[in-house]
Design an enzyme around this catalytic site. Sequence first.
Site, PDB file in Angstrom:
ATOM      1  N   ASN A  85       0.795  -1.347   0.102  1.00  0.00           N
ATOM      2  CA  ASN A  85      -0.061   0.111   0.129  1.00  0.00           C
ATOM      3  C   ASN A  85       0.835   1.161  -0.070  1.00  0.00           C
ATOM      4  O   ASN A  85       0.491   2.212  -0.567  1.00  0.00           O
ATOM      5  CB  ASN A  85      -0.716   0.006   1.350  1.00  0.00           C
ATOM      6  CG  ASN A  85      -1.508   1.421   1.437  1.00  0.00           C
ATOM      7  OD1 ASN A  85      -2.379   1.688   0.802  1.00  0.00           O
ATOM      8  ND2 ASN A  85      -1.058   1.887   2.650  1.00  0.00           N
ATOM      9  N   SER A 137      -3.868   2.505  -8.886  1.00  0.00           N
ATOM     10  CA  SER A 137      -4.819   3.775  -8.816  1.00  0.00           C
ATOM     11  C   SER A 137      -5.539   3.749 -10.242  1.00  0.00           C
ATOM     12  O   SER A 137      -5.062   3.182 -11.052  1.00  0.00           O
ATOM     13  CB  SER A 137      -3.987   5.054  -8.502  1.00  0.00           C
ATOM     14  OG  SER A 137      -4.673   6.139  -9.025  1.00  0.00           O
ATOM     15  N   TYR A 150       3.783   9.634 -10.799  1.00  0.00           N
ATOM     16  CA  TYR A 150       3.073   8.912 -10.142  1.00  0.00           C
ATOM     17  C   TYR A 150       2.203   7.708 -11.108  1.00  0.00           C
ATOM     18  O   TYR A 150       2.126   6.551 -10.824  1.00  0.00           O
ATOM     19  CB  TYR A 150       2.016   9.749  -9.258  1.00  0.00           C
ATOM     20  CG  TYR A 150       0.901   8.823  -8.552  1.00  0.00           C
ATOM     21  CD1 TYR A 150       1.323   8.368  -7.236  1.00  0.00           C
ATOM     22  CD2 TYR A 150      -0.465   8.857  -8.963  1.00  0.00           C
ATOM     23  CE1 TYR A 150       0.476   7.836  -6.526  1.00  0.00           C
ATOM     24  CE2 TYR A 150      -1.289   8.334  -8.136  1.00  0.00           C
ATOM     25  CZ  TYR A 150      -1.095   7.458  -6.999  1.00  0.00           C
ATOM     26  OH  TYR A 150      -1.797   6.850  -6.144  1.00  0.00           O
TER      27      TYR A 150
HETATM   28  N1  LIG Z   1      -5.524   8.939  -1.562  1.00  0.00           N
HETATM   29  C1  LIG Z   1      -6.331   8.449  -2.959  1.00  0.00           C
HETATM   30  O1  LIG Z   1      -7.309   9.134  -3.318  1.00  0.00           O
HETATM   31  C2  LIG Z   1      -5.717   7.444  -3.675  1.00  0.00           C
HETATM   32  C3  LIG Z   1      -6.169   6.989  -4.947  1.00  0.00           C
HETATM   33  C4  LIG Z   1      -5.623   5.788  -5.738  1.00  0.00           C
HETATM   34  C5  LIG Z   1      -4.577   5.366  -5.073  1.00  0.00           C
HETATM   35  N2  LIG Z   1      -4.092   5.446  -3.854  1.00  0.00           N
HETATM   36  C6  LIG Z   1      -3.056   4.808  -3.274  1.00  0.00           C
HETATM   37  O2  LIG Z   1      -3.359   4.235  -2.278  1.00  0.00           O
HETATM   38  C7  LIG Z   1      -2.066   4.064  -1.450  1.00  0.00           C
HETATM   39  C8  LIG Z   1      -2.107   4.806  -0.041  1.00  0.00           C
HETATM   40  O3  LIG Z   1      -2.193   6.247  -0.250  1.00  0.00           O
HETATM   41  P1  LIG Z   1      -2.744   7.121   0.799  1.00  0.00           P
HETATM   42  O4  LIG Z   1      -3.736   8.119   0.300  1.00  0.00           O
HETATM   43  O5  LIG Z   1      -3.271   6.366   1.952  1.00  0.00           O
HETATM   44  O6  LIG Z   1      -1.305   7.937   1.259  1.00  0.00           O
HETATM   45  P2  LIG Z   1      -0.575   7.873   2.538  1.00  0.00           P
HETATM   46  O7  LIG Z   1      -1.687   8.300   3.678  1.00  0.00           O
HETATM   47  O8  LIG Z   1       0.182   9.224   2.330  1.00  0.00           O
HETATM   48  O9  LIG Z   1      -0.067   6.862   3.117  1.00  0.00           O
HETATM   49  C9  LIG Z   1       1.260   6.311   2.345  1.00  0.00           C
HETATM   50  C10 LIG Z   1       2.201   5.644   3.236  1.00  0.00           C
HETATM   51  O10 LIG Z   1       3.163   5.099   2.321  1.00  0.00           O
HETATM   52  C11 LIG Z   1       4.327   5.108   3.390  1.00  0.00           C
HETATM   53  N3  LIG Z   1       5.561   5.396   2.574  1.00  0.00           N
HETATM   54  C12 LIG Z   1       5.714   6.600   1.683  1.00  0.00           C
HETATM   55  N4  LIG Z   1       7.250   6.374   1.488  1.00  0.00           N
HETATM   56  C13 LIG Z   1       7.848   5.102   1.924  1.00  0.00           C
HETATM   57  C14 LIG Z   1       8.965   4.625   2.216  1.00  0.00           C
HETATM   58  N5  LIG Z   1       9.825   5.152   1.373  1.00  0.00           N
HETATM   59  N6  LIG Z   1       9.017   3.564   3.109  1.00  0.00           N
HETATM   60  C15 LIG Z   1       8.057   2.961   3.992  1.00  0.00           C
HETATM   61  N7  LIG Z   1       6.769   3.395   3.841  1.00  0.00           N
HETATM   62  C16 LIG Z   1       6.617   4.629   2.813  1.00  0.00           C
HETATM   63  C17 LIG Z   1       4.064   6.346   4.222  1.00  0.00           C
HETATM   64  O11 LIG Z   1       4.641   5.827   5.508  1.00  0.00           O
HETATM   65  P3  LIG Z   1       5.049   6.846   6.938  1.00  0.00           P
HETATM   66  O12 LIG Z   1       3.884   7.891   6.610  1.00  0.00           O
HETATM   67  O13 LIG Z   1       5.103   5.851   7.766  1.00  0.00           O
HETATM   68  O14 LIG Z   1       6.330   7.483   6.468  1.00  0.00           O
HETATM   69  C18 LIG Z   1       2.530   6.621   4.333  1.00  0.00           C
HETATM   70  O15 LIG Z   1       1.985   6.220   5.352  1.00  0.00           O
HETATM   71  C19 LIG Z   1      -0.979   4.589  -2.086  1.00  0.00           C
HETATM   72  O16 LIG Z   1      -0.544   3.376  -2.857  1.00  0.00           O
HETATM   73  C20 LIG Z   1      -1.583   5.431  -3.082  1.00  0.00           C
HETATM   74  O17 LIG Z   1      -0.863   5.542  -4.204  1.00  0.00           O
HETATM   75  C21 LIG Z   1      -4.483   6.632  -2.999  1.00  0.00           C
END
Ligand SMILES: NC(=O)c1ccc[n+]([C@@H]2O[C@H](COP(=O)([O-])OP(=O)(O)OC[C@H]3O[C@@H](n4cnc5c(N)ncnc54)[C@H](OP(=O)(O)O)[C@@H]3O)[C@@H](O)[C@H]2O)c1
Length: 246
Positions: A85, A137, A150
Amino acid sequence: MTPVINLNGQRVLITGAGGNIGSGIARRFAAAGAEVIAHHHHSAAPAKALAEEIRGTTTKADLTDPLQLQRMIHEIAPVDVLVNNAAVQTVRPLKDTTAEDWREIVDTNLNAVFALTQAVVRTMIPNARGSVITIASIEGTHPAEGHAAYATTKAAVLMHTKAAALEYGRFGVRCNAVSPGLIGRPGIEEQWPEGVARWRAAAPLHRLGTPEDVGNACVFLASPLAEWITGQNLVVDGGVSTHPTW
Ligand SMILES: NC(=O)c1ccc[n+]([C@@H]2O[C@H](COP(=O)([O-])OP(=O)(O)OC[C@H]3O[C@@H](n4cnc5c(N)ncnc54)[C@H](OP(=O)(O)O)[C@@H]3O)[C@@H](O)[C@H]2O)c1
């Protein structure tokens, strides 16, 4: 009566579980009876609070660091389900994107998915079963302005999912992707009112997704109900992608 989905006894590693969608995925796996290992990098406090709430555990690693990644697997293996994720969602027009920006996104969103999946699948092979779910996504098939790097990584993890399903199926390991549309998070209505309004108008189901919507799709794909499903991309977007693109 036995619940339709019961993941009792399953150990599930969810990366980025201190984040918005990761915590929703973790809650849904816990509700299905699974034992959740909530991975985090910087978000130690939210991940620990989540683990306490769902009676799981935490593990820490920068997934772009191969040594940290291997150490984490060594500490927590075996796991039955991996949810890839974690990702970064940097917004920058292509003309302003530096080589360093590009590398950081590819390292986190693609290279770490390859490396972690390979390391976890190696621990699943002796049991001849396992499930890997990668959060892609809708931008993996339709880019948005300023999201080129992205979207490129999300397209790549969709292909990685198919290729992994093809090669790991003989070991009993299924690999699928979940492609969310716009998922709500605290403050999004205030920060981006026009985007939220546009989404609501476009989505046949007229709402943003929730982290739990994504979690439900993951739980299904990890469960015995999906035991003959591999190499697929489950789109969870309230129907937005039903629109013609022209
Ligand atoms: N938000 C949306 O509408 C949406 C839509 C489609 C897809 N997605 C996908 O859903 C997933 C989660 O997204 P989200 O919106 O929940 O984002 P988020 O709240 O920013 O969560 C992403 C997490 O990834 C972790 N991360 C980033 N870089 C890292 C690294 N180098 N090593 C380890 N962990 C790392 C971070 O961990 P830490 O905080 O612990 O550093 C963060 O908590 C992602 O794959 C995103 O592309 C999101």
